[in-house]
Design a protein around this motif. Sequence first.
Motif, short mmCIF file in Angstrom:
data_model
loop_
_atom_site.label_atom_id
_atom_site.label_comp_id
_atom_site.label_asym_id
_atom_site.label_seq_id
_atom_site.Cartn_x
_atom_site.Cartn_y
_atom_site.Cartn_z
N SER A 173 0.83 -1.20 0.00
CA SER A 173 0.00 0.00 0.00
C SER A 173 0.86 1.25 0.00
O SER A 173 0.52 2.24 -0.64
CB SER A 173 -1.03 -0.03 1.12
OG SER A 173 -0.41 0.17 2.35
N HIS A 174 2.02 1.19 0.66
CA HIS A 174 2.97 2.30 0.53
C HIS A 174 3.37 2.49 -0.92
O HIS A 174 3.40 3.61 -1.44
CB HIS A 174 4.24 2.01 1.34
CG HIS A 174 4.08 2.21 2.83
ND1 HIS A 174 3.20 3.12 3.34
CD2 HIS A 174 4.70 1.62 3.89
CE1 HIS A 174 3.27 3.08 4.67
NE2 HIS A 174 4.17 2.17 5.03
N ILE A 224 -4.93 9.67 -2.35
CA ILE A 224 -4.00 8.98 -1.45
C ILE A 224 -4.52 9.01 -0.02
O ILE A 224 -4.42 8.02 0.71
CB ILE A 224 -2.60 9.60 -1.55
CG1 ILE A 224 -2.02 9.35 -2.95
CG2 ILE A 224 -1.66 9.01 -0.50
CD1 ILE A 224 -0.78 10.13 -3.23
N ASN A 253 0.66 4.07 -2.96
CA ASN A 253 0.50 5.50 -2.67
C ASN A 253 1.60 6.32 -3.34
O ASN A 253 1.34 7.37 -3.91
CB ASN A 253 0.53 5.73 -1.16
CG ASN A 253 -0.73 5.22 -0.50
OD1 ASN A 253 -1.72 4.97 -1.18
ND2 ASN A 253 -0.68 5.05 0.81
N GLN A 279 -0.30 10.26 7.38
CA GLN A 279 0.68 9.18 7.31
C GLN A 279 1.36 8.97 8.66
O GLN A 279 1.49 7.84 9.13
CB GLN A 279 1.71 9.50 6.23
CG GLN A 279 2.76 8.42 6.00
CD GLN A 279 2.15 7.18 5.37
OE1 GLN A 279 1.33 7.27 4.45
NE2 GLN A 279 2.52 6.01 5.87
N ALA A 320 -6.82 6.38 0.35
CA ALA A 320 -6.13 5.08 0.29
C ALA A 320 -5.41 4.78 1.59
O ALA A 320 -5.42 3.64 2.06
CB ALA A 320 -5.17 5.07 -0.88
N ILE A 321 -4.79 5.79 2.17
CA ILE A 321 -4.06 5.56 3.43
C ILE A 321 -5.02 5.06 4.51
O ILE A 321 -4.76 4.06 5.20
CB ILE A 321 -3.37 6.86 3.94
CG1 ILE A 321 -2.26 7.28 2.99
CG2 ILE A 321 -2.79 6.65 5.33
CD1 ILE A 321 -1.64 8.63 3.36
N LEU A 345 -1.45 14.88 3.81
CA LEU A 345 -1.02 13.49 3.67
C LEU A 345 0.02 13.15 4.73
O LEU A 345 -0.01 12.08 5.33
CB LEU A 345 -0.40 13.26 2.29
CG LEU A 345 -1.37 13.29 1.11
CD1 LEU A 345 -0.65 12.84 -0.15
CD2 LEU A 345 -2.53 12.39 1.39
#
Lengths: 115, 767
Positions: free
Chosen positions: A36-37, A76, A40, B650, A79-80, B646
């Motif tokens: 998944s990283h 993203i 992204n 993250q 998605a994260i 992001l």
Amino acid sequence: MNLLLVIIIGLLYTAGLYMMMRRSFVKVIIGLILLSHAANMLIFTVGRITKGNPAFLNKDGAIFEPFSDPLPQALILTAIVIGFGVQAFAIVLFKRAYQTAGTDDLDEMKKTDED
Amino acid sequence: MLFAALSGFIFVLLIPIINKYAKNSVGWIASIFPLALTVYFISFYTNVIDKGNSILESTSWVPSLGINLSFYLDGLSLTFSLIITVVGFVVFLYAGSYMKNYDSLGKFYIYIILFMSSMIGLVLSDNIITMFVFWELTSITSYLLIGFNHEKETARNSALQALLITGGGGLALLAGLIILSGISGSMSISSLASMNDILTEHRLYAPAALLILIGAFTKSAQFPFHFWLPNAMEAPTPVSAYLHSATMVKAGIYLIARMNPSLGGTELWNYTIMFVGAVTMLFTAVLSFKQTDLKKLLAYSTLSVLGTLTMLIGIGSDLAIKAFMIYLIAHALYKATLFLTAGMIDHSTGTRNIEELQGLRKVMPITAAIAILASLSKMGIIPLIGFVGKETVYAATIEYTNFGFLFITLAIAANIFVVYITMTVGFKPFFGKFRKTPKTPHELPFRMWFGPMLLAFGGLTLGIFSSFIIGKLINNTELGIITAKLNIPVKLWHGFTLELMLSFITVLLGILLFWKRNQLLKYVDNISFIDEITPSYHYQKLFNGTLKLAKLQSRILQNGFLRYYIMVIIISTIILGGTTLFSLGEMDYTGIIEMPGFEEIIIAIVMMTATYMTVRAKTRLAAIVAVGVIGYSIALIYIMYGAPDLAMTQFAIETLTVILFVLVIYRLPGYLPFSSTARRIRDFIIAGAGGLLMSLISIIILSNPLSSELKNYFAKNSYAIAKGKNIVNVILVDFRALDTMGEITVLAVAAIGVFALLKLRKGADEK
């Protein structure tokens, strides 16, 4: 930086796929995280990276050029978060599976029937 | 007509209620429905038959695709509709008594009413797509009815076989119909009839015609698809009488007749139909010789008649069309009757084996009388309708001299066997000395013999008054099989003609064949290779082969090892993606090469090292820490390139994941190496190829210019429309709010799953 990112993408995909082909459940989950990283980073890179301002408007509603493309970022971000949902589920599933089967080896877990 | 075609689908909803409160009279009540429809269709007598009009009614259904519920009533569809409703009435009434010991009688009526409505819809439809929908519905209901005794394995297999063959043919038909509507730009069958020139001269005519014919041949069990019909005799007898002799198997023939004005007149069309029909007619008649089961014998004679009907459309002369119509009606009347009397014999004696049945006329006089009356019609004895039918078939084949005497010879040969079958089925069980049967035979109740008697007398009445009733139907209506109206009088007695003489010879030879059956069987028994050349043998081989292939590919692809699934996915992606990449040819990659800055190089080195650590780590904890490092590095990249949202997400998520992971696995023992070095190298090569592919894809995308309209659109409208200044957030909660809602749902589902897994206690369900 583009070239470096491309190399990193390839590396992350390689590592992720490799880990997903392991027999250990934990390694498979790690592979999932790496994938998944990788995905992204792929979206981020091909959406064009821009060294500059974030996609914020000032108080008059105007923007400072150059600014980064907000669309890949929105994708993203989604998605994260979804990736986290999947990972959390996988980790807890692993916990249960380990308690039940007493092993980390996926090959041992192949059968659905109890012996 | 819309209501007539669709009312069954409404009526069927009442059956469970009727079945619940009046289980014993469900047959009586259900049979009111086809009776009402019979009356409805007879009410068109003046308009369609007397005045010779045809009626078109249309209701739009999917107008954007040109699919309408349009229904068309002319001589052909009225004849079929009446056969469906009259035989339907008889069968519904009969089944209530015949199947009264079945627990699932209500289910039976649901299936058979659905079938009847689909069949009426099929013969009335003017729109090709609507017709196709009804066509497939008849295949499905036929499948359900053949497999009605589903606890029997043979019934299930036969049902599946019938579905696969008619369903496969249905796909061919759909393709043909789509080509047809593509050529003509019309989906209305009645308007296609006036486009014969355009259709037959088009370069796609041959594939369209052949595909449609495959559909028709499978449905009407023409050679080489004939073998599903005898196997379909696994169905309860009322089903065999209704679907597999009087109505559904004639759907294919109906289709050929209906398409004849639009697609006919070419050598391809007429010769294909003619020869397929002729081969079916003779081949299946001969196959009947070894049969001993009453219903199978009847099935083979049905096949032979279906072949004859097909052949007649292929011949296509006025006389042949006339013969087609008479024979169609005659066959529906006598064959349904014979099936029903066979069912009565079976019901009463407990056997359908012809060797065990004789001398029943004293115990079952009514059944005997009905069976013999229908048999006389089938053998073509004056004054029954079957006589008129056979005479006209002979007349039409004699007149057609394109292939010399081929067709008349074939027709006579086939009919000798039909007479033989009739002797065996209609006479043998009743005459001679009585033999003990598994059950003590008895006469059957009114509900069972009333319907067959009606049909048998129908055959007699139509025979005697054929010149009025059938003559008017054939000459006065728009038949729809050919564009012009016919003008050939129908007569019961033509005088001492060649046809009459041939008829006489046919009957004599048929009786002789019946007489000498046992001697002849000794010779036939020695011929065993016949089983290996029949299409059903090849069907079985193909069927088993498909199953084997399916098992083999499941064993390879679905072997239960996760890593092989992933491997298959990676390798297929590499092959498909790789070939596409190669086909792109040379590209300019110089755009992406630029000198990276110092801090960028540092981050890249950290990430690469952490990735290596993750893969090579000896303990779980080390691996997780390394994964965390990768995640934080990615967050740094986000910060450097203007994506603070992001980066924040993250950081937060990465921290959570690492904590969760550590909590769960902290107490577990260390890694165990499971795989050999060779396997690791193999996996690494595959994974490396996958990684390389992704890198190449990103390079290619990066070297092509990107024009992001959306970037500027969002910048311009974020504040103006959505009143938000952080554009990424505005996209998430406003422009793409539904996506976010989906995302929240996914998270909620995952959370419920996590919660359930944590709460689940081992062995909780065993208590």
